[in-house]
Scaffold this active site. Structure first.
Site, PDB file in Angstrom:
ATOM      1  N   TYR A   1      18.244  28.652   9.209  1.00  0.00           N
ATOM      2  CA  TYR A   1      17.098  29.403   9.740  1.00  0.00           C
ATOM      3  C   TYR A   1      17.096  29.399  11.269  1.00  0.00           C
ATOM      4  O   TYR A   1      17.307  28.362  11.898  1.00  0.00           O
ATOM      5  CB  TYR A   1      15.787  28.786   9.247  1.00  0.00           C
ATOM      6  CG  TYR A   1      15.505  29.058   7.786  1.00  0.00           C
ATOM      7  CD1 TYR A   1      15.244  30.344   7.339  1.00  0.00           C
ATOM      8  CD2 TYR A   1      15.500  28.017   6.871  1.00  0.00           C
ATOM      9  CE1 TYR A   1      14.974  30.588   5.990  1.00  0.00           C
ATOM     10  CE2 TYR A   1      15.227  28.251   5.530  1.00  0.00           C
ATOM     11  CZ  TYR A   1      14.969  29.543   5.098  1.00  0.00           C
ATOM     12  OH  TYR A   1      14.706  29.778   3.778  1.00  0.00           O
TER      13      TYR A   1
ATOM     14  N   LYS B   1       0.852  -1.205   0.000  1.00  0.00           N
ATOM     15  CA  LYS B   1       0.000   0.000   0.000  1.00  0.00           C
ATOM     16  C   LYS B   1       0.887   1.254   0.000  1.00  0.00           C
ATOM     17  O   LYS B   1       2.097   1.175   0.238  1.00  0.00           O
ATOM     18  CB  LYS B   1      -0.903  -0.024   1.234  1.00  0.00           C
ATOM     19  CG  LYS B   1      -0.128   0.032   2.551  1.00  0.00           C
ATOM     20  CD  LYS B   1      -1.022  -0.213   3.756  1.00  0.00           C
ATOM     21  CE  LYS B   1      -0.223  -0.179   5.040  1.00  0.00           C
ATOM     22  NZ  LYS B   1      -1.017  -0.565   6.205  1.00  0.00           N
TER      23      LYS B   1
HETATM   24  C1  LIG Z   1      -0.203  -1.641   6.810  1.00  0.00           C
HETATM   25  C2  LIG Z   1      -0.811  -2.865   7.336  1.00  0.00           C
HETATM   26  C3  LIG Z   1      -0.018  -3.992   7.601  1.00  0.00           C
HETATM   27  C4  LIG Z   1       1.484  -3.978   7.502  1.00  0.00           C
HETATM   28  O1  LIG Z   1       1.992  -3.385   8.673  1.00  0.00           O
HETATM   29  P1  LIG Z   1       3.575  -3.261   8.920  1.00  0.00           P
HETATM   30  O2  LIG Z   1       3.669  -2.724  10.287  1.00  0.00           O
HETATM   31  O3  LIG Z   1       4.075  -2.298   7.888  1.00  0.00           O
HETATM   32  O4  LIG Z   1       4.129  -4.609   8.738  1.00  0.00           O
HETATM   33  C5  LIG Z   1      -0.661  -5.143   7.993  1.00  0.00           C
HETATM   34  N1  LIG Z   1      -1.998  -5.186   8.143  1.00  0.00           N
HETATM   35  C6  LIG Z   1      -2.792  -4.114   7.923  1.00  0.00           C
HETATM   36  C7  LIG Z   1      -4.243  -4.226   8.123  1.00  0.00           C
HETATM   37  C8  LIG Z   1      -2.216  -2.915   7.531  1.00  0.00           C
HETATM   38  O5  LIG Z   1      -3.008  -1.859   7.329  1.00  0.00           O
END
Ligand SMILES: *Cc1c(COP(=O)(O)O)cnc(C)c1O
Length: 364
Positions: free
Chosen positions: A254, A34
């Site tokens: 800055y 994702k």
């Molecule tokens: C993003 C996600 C994962 C993966 O999590 P990580 O901590 O990156 O391994 C697993 N399950 C769900 C439902 C997620 O949204």
């Protein structure tokens, strides 16, 4: 050309995926890609993994369709299912699997006639209190889904709130809930995110869902023998574009936040928060200069940042800068260490690398 590039090592990605599999040899591992594969480029990552991964996971149908448009045929799970009923024809057409976390999603599926049964991951709220059915409702929802001709292979899914923590109390409560449901329903489970894949064998189910570990970040508060084998996938690399001498007491950048306690040599680097490098980075945040550790000196600007290279005599215009990842001499700067200096986690740094930073792929 501006020297800032995000190098993506697809060999390292495959290595980390195989490590996820070897942590949990009885499970199948969905590769979570994702958010554009946590900023690494979902299509390139999916192409690199598709010959060995049984399924990918994304957050929404737009992400799944981008993969299908690129020719990825592997099953894809929608981790939050559909956001509206009109997505169902696309779920069907593109042969997607879907999470169901709410009753309206179940009812939408009931009112739909797919060309083939759709695999469903029934999401249970075992303690995250974000998405999912209450444990008490789950058996009846499971039985409704089981009876629906629209539903293919059915799994129970849940997400851990604290799998990364050293205190396993809350994790264990969530496990008890899920194990009871699995026993009652004879349901295959999908529970483990990266920390649980790496360190909680009890949570390994029919499927696991490793995400951030695939990109080489260690999600555990207490590293273990597996996390030491992770390899960084992204190297955020740039160069020194200018150097200057700073007198004792003079400031850099800055607000004059960093002030020279000794006569100092300051290197200006082509990378800033306009590229996604976190402006919260404090003085002392590590940076690799020609593969040697140096530290950030002064607030991060939009297009530039400044590094104290007083102790790196070979630092010159054009010298290699690694903001995280692996330098050409093999030295690694872990993104987790950089994240700690920014009061954040690797996830936000990786997903925060902006489109103006070109991704360059290596390893095939
Ligand atoms: C993003 C996600 C994962 C993966 O999590 P990580 O901590 O990156 O391994 C697993 N399950 C769900 C439902 C997620 O949204």
């Amino acid at each position: 050309m501006r020297p800032l590039v995000a190098h993506i090592d697809l060999d390292a990605l495959r290595h980390n995926y195989r490590l996820a599999c070897s942590c949990a040899p009885q499970s199948q591992a969905v590769a979570v890609i994702k958010a554009d594969a946590y900023g690494h480029g979902a299509v390139a990552c999916a192409q690199a993994l598709e010959s060995e991964v049984p399924a990918f996971a994304v957050a929404c149908i737009e992400e799944a369709m981008a993969l299908r448009d690129a020719g990825i045929q592997t099953p894809i799970v929608l981790l939050e299912g559909i956001f509206s009923a009109d997505e169902l024809p696309y779920v069907d057409k593109h042969r997607l699997w879907m999470a169901i976390h709410s009753r309206w999603q179940l009812e939408a599926l009931q009112a739909f006639t797919p060309s083939a049964p759709i695999p469903v991951w029934l999401k249970v709220d075992s303690g995250m209190h974000r998405l999912g059915f209450e444990p008490e409702q789950t058996a009846s929802v499971w039985r409704s889904l089981e009876a629906m001709p629209q539903v293919g292979a059915l799994h129970l899914m849940s997400h851990f709130a604290t799998a990364d923590a050293t205190d396993t109390g809350y994790f264990s409560q969530q496990m008890v809930t899920m194990e009871a449901l699995a026993a009652e329903l004879g349901a295959p489970l999908c529970l483990a995110n990266s920390p649980a894949t790496l360190a909680r064998p009890q949570a390994h189910g029919a499927w696991n869902r490793p995400g951030v570990m695939l990109y080489g970040s260690d999600p555990l508060k207490a590293p273990n023998t597996f996390t030491h084998q992770l390899q960084p996938v992204m190297t955020l690399r740039s160069e020194i574009i200018a150097l200057r001498e700073i007198k004792v007491g003079e400031s850099v950048g800055y607000g004059g936040r960093w002030r020279a306690a000794r006569r100092s040599r300051i290197a200006v680097i082509a990378a800033g928060y306009g590229d996604g490098y976190d402006r919260h980075a404090i003085d002392g945040t590590p940076v690799l200069v020609n593969g040697k550790r140096a530290t950030l000196a002064g607030k991060v600007s939009m297009d530039m940042l400044t590094v104290d290279v007083t102790d790196i005599p070979d630092a010159a215009i054009g010298s290699e800068i690694v903001l995280w990842g692996k330098a050409k001499n093999g030295e690694v700067l872990s993104i987790d260490e950089v994240a700690r200096h920014c009061d954040t986690i690797s996830y936000t740094l990786l997903t925060g690398v902006l489109p103006r930073v070109p991704r360059r792929y290596g390893g095939v």
